[in-house]
Design a protein around this motif. Sequence first.
Motif, PDB file in Angstrom:
ATOM      1  N   PHE A 190       0.796  -1.233   0.000  1.00 23.12           N
ATOM      2  CA  PHE A 190       0.000   0.000   0.000  1.00 23.12           C
ATOM      3  C   PHE A 190       0.827   1.281   0.000  1.00 23.12           C
ATOM      4  N   ILE A 191       2.159   1.136  -0.023  1.00 26.27           N
ATOM      5  CA  ILE A 191       2.970   2.341  -0.172  1.00 26.27           C
ATOM      6  C   ILE A 191       2.807   2.880  -1.594  1.00 26.27           C
ATOM      7  N   VAL A 192       2.438   1.991  -2.543  1.00 22.12           N
ATOM      8  CA  VAL A 192       2.207   2.412  -3.929  1.00 22.12           C
ATOM      9  C   VAL A 192       0.921   3.226  -4.030  1.00 22.12           C
ATOM     10  N   THR A 193      -0.166   2.675  -3.469  1.00 21.62           N
ATOM     11  CA  THR A 193      -1.455   3.381  -3.565  1.00 21.62           C
ATOM     12  C   THR A 193      -1.516   4.584  -2.628  1.00 21.62           C
ATOM     13  N   HIS A 194      -0.656   4.592  -1.594  1.00 25.41           N
ATOM     14  CA  HIS A 194      -0.609   5.714  -0.651  1.00 25.41           C
ATOM     15  C   HIS A 194      -0.346   7.022  -1.386  1.00 25.41           C
ATOM     16  N   ALA A 195       0.638   6.994  -2.301  1.00 26.94           N
ATOM     17  CA  ALA A 195       0.976   8.208  -3.057  1.00 26.94           C
ATOM     18  C   ALA A 195      -0.128   8.583  -4.029  1.00 26.94           C
ATOM     19  N   SER A 196      -0.736   7.553  -4.629  1.00 24.58           N
ATOM     20  CA  SER A 196      -1.764   7.812  -5.632  1.00 24.58           C
ATOM     21  C   SER A 196      -3.066   8.310  -5.015  1.00 24.58           C
ATOM     22  N   VAL A 197      -3.495   7.688  -3.910  1.00 24.61           N
ATOM     23  CA  VAL A 197      -4.795   8.000  -3.312  1.00 24.61           C
ATOM     24  C   VAL A 197      -4.753   9.255  -2.444  1.00 24.61           C
ATOM     25  N   LEU A 198      -3.743   9.364  -1.572  1.00 26.94           N
ATOM     26  CA  LEU A 198      -3.709  10.485  -0.618  1.00 26.94           C
ATOM     27  C   LEU A 198      -3.147  11.762  -1.226  1.00 26.94           C
ATOM     28  N   TYR A 199      -2.206  11.618  -2.179  1.00 23.27           N
ATOM     29  CA  TYR A 199      -1.526  12.806  -2.692  1.00 23.27           C
ATOM     30  C   TYR A 199      -1.762  13.014  -4.190  1.00 23.27           C
ATOM     31  N   ALA A 200      -2.687  12.229  -4.761  1.00 20.48           N
ATOM     32  CA  ALA A 200      -3.107  12.387  -6.156  1.00 20.48           C
ATOM     33  C   ALA A 200      -1.929  12.439  -7.125  1.00 20.48           C
ATOM     34  N   GLN A 201      -0.955  11.549  -6.926  1.00 28.01           N
ATOM     35  CA  GLN A 201       0.216  11.512  -7.797  1.00 28.01           C
ATOM     36  C   GLN A 201      -0.108  10.706  -9.058  1.00 28.01           C
TER      37      GLN A 201
ATOM     38  N   GLY B 227      -1.123  -9.709   5.387  1.00 31.93           N
ATOM     39  CA  GLY B 227      -0.944  -8.268   5.530  1.00 31.93           C
ATOM     40  C   GLY B 227      -1.512  -7.511   4.354  1.00 31.93           C
ATOM     41  N   SER B 228      -1.275  -8.044   3.153  1.00 32.31           N
ATOM     42  CA  SER B 228      -1.768  -7.379   1.945  1.00 32.31           C
ATOM     43  C   SER B 228      -3.292  -7.469   1.829  1.00 32.31           C
ATOM     44  N   THR B 229      -3.831  -8.693   1.984  1.00 29.95           N
ATOM     45  CA  THR B 229      -5.287  -8.885   1.840  1.00 29.95           C
ATOM     46  C   THR B 229      -6.057  -8.171   2.940  1.00 29.95           C
ATOM     47  N   ALA B 230      -5.614  -8.391   4.179  1.00 28.27           N
ATOM     48  CA  ALA B 230      -6.296  -7.754   5.311  1.00 28.27           C
ATOM     49  C   ALA B 230      -6.214  -6.239   5.202  1.00 28.27           C
ATOM     50  N   GLY B 231      -5.083  -5.753   4.672  1.00 30.40           N
ATOM     51  CA  GLY B 231      -4.932  -4.310   4.507  1.00 30.40           C
ATOM     52  C   GLY B 231      -5.950  -3.747   3.536  1.00 30.40           C
ATOM     53  N   GLY B 232      -6.149  -4.452   2.406  1.00 31.87           N
ATOM     54  CA  GLY B 232      -7.126  -3.990   1.431  1.00 31.87           C
ATOM     55  C   GLY B 232      -8.544  -4.023   1.971  1.00 31.87           C
ATOM     56  N   VAL B 233      -8.895  -5.132   2.643  1.00 30.86           N
ATOM     57  CA  VAL B 233     -10.233  -5.247   3.239  1.00 30.86           C
ATOM     58  C   VAL B 233     -10.438  -4.176   4.302  1.00 30.86           C
ATOM     59  N   PHE B 234      -9.376  -3.935   5.084  1.00 25.33           N
ATOM     60  CA  PHE B 234      -9.446  -2.943   6.162  1.00 25.33           C
ATOM     61  C   PHE B 234      -9.688  -1.543   5.599  1.00 25.33           C
ATOM     62  N   LEU B 235      -9.005  -1.214   4.506  1.00 28.50           N
ATOM     63  CA  LEU B 235      -9.190   0.107   3.887  1.00 28.50           C
ATOM     64  C   LEU B 235     -10.609   0.270   3.350  1.00 28.50           C
TER      65      LEU B 235
ATOM     66  N   ARG C  81      -7.293   9.521   4.209  1.00 30.87           N
ATOM     67  CA  ARG C  81      -6.118   9.782   5.049  1.00 30.87           C
ATOM     68  C   ARG C  81      -6.229   9.045   6.386  1.00 30.87           C
ATOM     69  N   GLN C  82      -7.374   9.108   7.014  1.00 31.02           N
ATOM     70  CA  GLN C  82      -7.570   8.415   8.289  1.00 31.02           C
ATOM     71  C   GLN C  82      -7.418   6.903   8.122  1.00 31.02           C
ATOM     72  N   SER C  83      -7.923   6.375   7.015  1.00 29.42           N
ATOM     73  CA  SER C  83      -7.843   4.931   6.769  1.00 29.42           C
ATOM     74  C   SER C  83      -6.382   4.482   6.663  1.00 29.42           C
ATOM     75  N   TYR C  84      -5.595   5.222   5.893  1.00 26.50           N
ATOM     76  CA  TYR C  84      -4.182   4.858   5.739  1.00 26.50           C
ATOM     77  C   TYR C  84      -3.411   5.054   7.048  1.00 26.50           C
ATOM     78  N   GLN C  85      -3.759   6.068   7.794  1.00 29.25           N
ATOM     79  CA  GLN C  85      -3.092   6.294   9.077  1.00 29.25           C
ATOM     80  C   GLN C  85      -3.333   5.135  10.032  1.00 29.25           C
ATOM     81  N   LEU C  86      -4.562   4.667  10.100  1.00 28.78           N
ATOM     82  CA  LEU C  86      -4.882   3.542  10.984  1.00 28.78           C
ATOM     83  C   LEU C  86      -4.232   2.251  10.488  1.00 28.78           C
ATOM     84  N   LEU C  87      -4.208   2.047   9.171  1.00 24.99           N
ATOM     85  CA  LEU C  87      -3.589   0.848   8.607  1.00 24.99           C
ATOM     86  C   LEU C  87      -2.112   0.773   8.975  1.00 24.99           C
ATOM     87  N   TYR C  88      -1.409   1.879   8.796  1.00 25.36           N
ATOM     88  CA  TYR C  88       0.027   1.872   9.083  1.00 25.36           C
ATOM     89  C   TYR C  88       0.317   1.921  10.580  1.00 25.36           C
TER      90      TYR C  88
END
Length: 741
Positions: free
Chosen positions: A252-263, A378-386, A397-404
């Motif tokens: 999710f470090i890949v989608t972190h940049a795309s989703v939170l910072y619109a890269q 970690g990967s699957t649960a992370g996606g379901v959690f988000l 932003r809150q979702s990624y903060q809680l995930l990490y």
Amino acid sequence: MSSSQASIKPRKTRQERLRSSFLLFTSLNSLSFMLLSGSVLTLFSLSLGASGTYIGLLGSLNFITYFFMPLGRHIIRRRSIVKVFGWAWMLRYWGMIPALFAPILAWRGAPGWGLVLLFGSSLLFNIFRGIGLIGNNPILGMLAGDRGRGAFLSNVQISNSMTAIVTSAASMLVFWKFSGNILYGSIMALGIIIGSIASAILFGFPEPEAYKPKAGSSFLASVKEAWKDKPLRRFITVFALMSFSAGTARTFIVTHASVLYAQNPGLVMAYSVAFNFGSVAAGYLSRKLMDRLGAKPLYVVFIVLAFLAMLPVVWSPAIESSLLSLFFLAALNFIIGMGIIGQENAGQAYFFSIVSKEHMVDLAIMYFMIFGFGGALGSTAGGVFLDFLSAAGFSARQSYQLLYLISVAFTLFGSIGALKLNPVGAATVKESLSVLFSMRDIKAIGVLEKLERSGTPADEIRLIRELGTYGVAVAGRELLSYLGSPRLDVRIEALLALENLDKLSVKAMRAITKEIEKHPYTTAYVAARILGKHGFLEGLPSLRMALHTDDYMLQGSAMIALSAMADDQSLETMEKLVEETENPRLLIMAASAIEKFGKTSSIPSLVTSLKRINPPPYAFDEIVLALSGILGGLGNFYSLYSEFSHDPEAATAKLLEPLEEVKSGSADHDQKMKQTAKDLYAFIKDGSNRTLVGRAIAASVIMDMAAVLVLSEAAINTDLCRYMGFRFFLVACAIEALLHE
């Protein structure tokens, strides 16, 4: 040596050639892998409208692959490990061919079916990867060997990372200039071709017979037997925690940049480059330090680094400036890449160090299954959690903060567990940190790397001598191997370099102790000196035996070492040596050693040694200084005696000053002292007034009675008093006695 001889380069060994081939395979395989997984597939999926859960499931396939390793294990019971590895790898890439039609389905208005085809191809890709991976660790273990294991494994990781950097950078440029689903299809086609070429290289490796499971053995039985080992259980616990944490962070470090910072996709690939630069930095540090410090301390350091790297993701501040966003995300990806890849590389090296060859294949399955299960979870649960948090009304932003935050907690527990791992001959974490932050240690490691590549005794001697000037502990283990060199100069330089180290391990000290027995008349004397410097009590028997050898250099060093270790048991032997030896060097060493014991009972032996007809002046001086040392130094006698050696008149005047300047309040007493000073001056000058000196020493109330008896008799002994330096010493004794009447 002729110029033609000097130009001959040492030939590569078979292992070195095989390592080079494996690094070529690694580079091509990594290039193909980057084009067929990771950021490329994630971005392609997002362009097809994939959800967070789909992304998590797709990412989990990279970890589910490991659950197919038992199938590979079953196959190699009747097939060659190399062939199973090679063909499974080939089928792995051919399994991605159906994915080439996903862009066409998307173009025809069926992106959902395109996602299904992409997922199915990725599943085949990872099934065959899992089957083939059964051969990875045996071949890697065979090529790594015992010497230089950490450096080779780090080179493999660096090769992976450098290829990933180049691929990511090229992809970034391509994505900036081009777009569309056909582009993704072209990239995957290139990956399949390169992967097939890489797979063909595998068929050229020899069969790793030593790593093949025993006939009749089973995976479960091997795991059950190995599980009895407590260090392995501890490692697996830490490894499982870190696999889960890394599975979340990496996906999710890949989608972190795309989703939170619109890269945009180009920038996301740029951050992948930063991530891989971090992994290269980790590989560089591991290559330099792993074989010197051990895997455990680096495992701890990289886990802690991963923990610290995830804290900014938990924060994930809103940044308005696009330039600041770029710097923040690039730095974040760099540090996370360094921490995650670093701890995985160190963890694998630690695993190799605690697992036997016969259990390697079966425990490698367990290793990768845990890695896969933890990563997939970690990967699957992370996606379901988000997705769950998003549905519950939380912001992205809150979702990624809680995930990490959860990932940080797992990493924290992992770091605590890593501290408790068995060191396996490694340095402590504290020592490792001191090396990491010491430029002197880093430079010394650079010299060690040159030393490993040196091919001539002259180069070895030069580099070992340079290494000795640094005096750093990290060099100790490397230098021990040079004690077995057939060249005397190399062994001597290695011992001298070891002597400069403030701290040596017990293993090093035992190896140095053996030098006393193995190399008399050559390097044994240096070894004895080192034992004394470090006070190694296990070496006492060898040092005591050395007192009776014919090697006078070793005898002398052994005496100094034993005196430094306060071995009273050896004093009598030293006293006998100082009385009987005709060797000037041995006489000096014995006198110096006896002085360190500081026992007045040794004075008769030292005085007896002066009765020789013609002891060399330099040996005579040592005996006089040893006598004064045993008597407590006699004030500033050493400095006066040093001056006496080149200016007797000035030194004598300074020695007699206290008597000439006495102010007792009695004119008669003061006058008597001045006259005594004149008589003592005459004694130093020509040996007259011996009785006066003898009586003065005999009346001493501050010296030991045994010393008083011997020295007062020596003062009236004509033979002993023929030495001017000894007369100077006796006058110093008489003055001390007179001043303390």
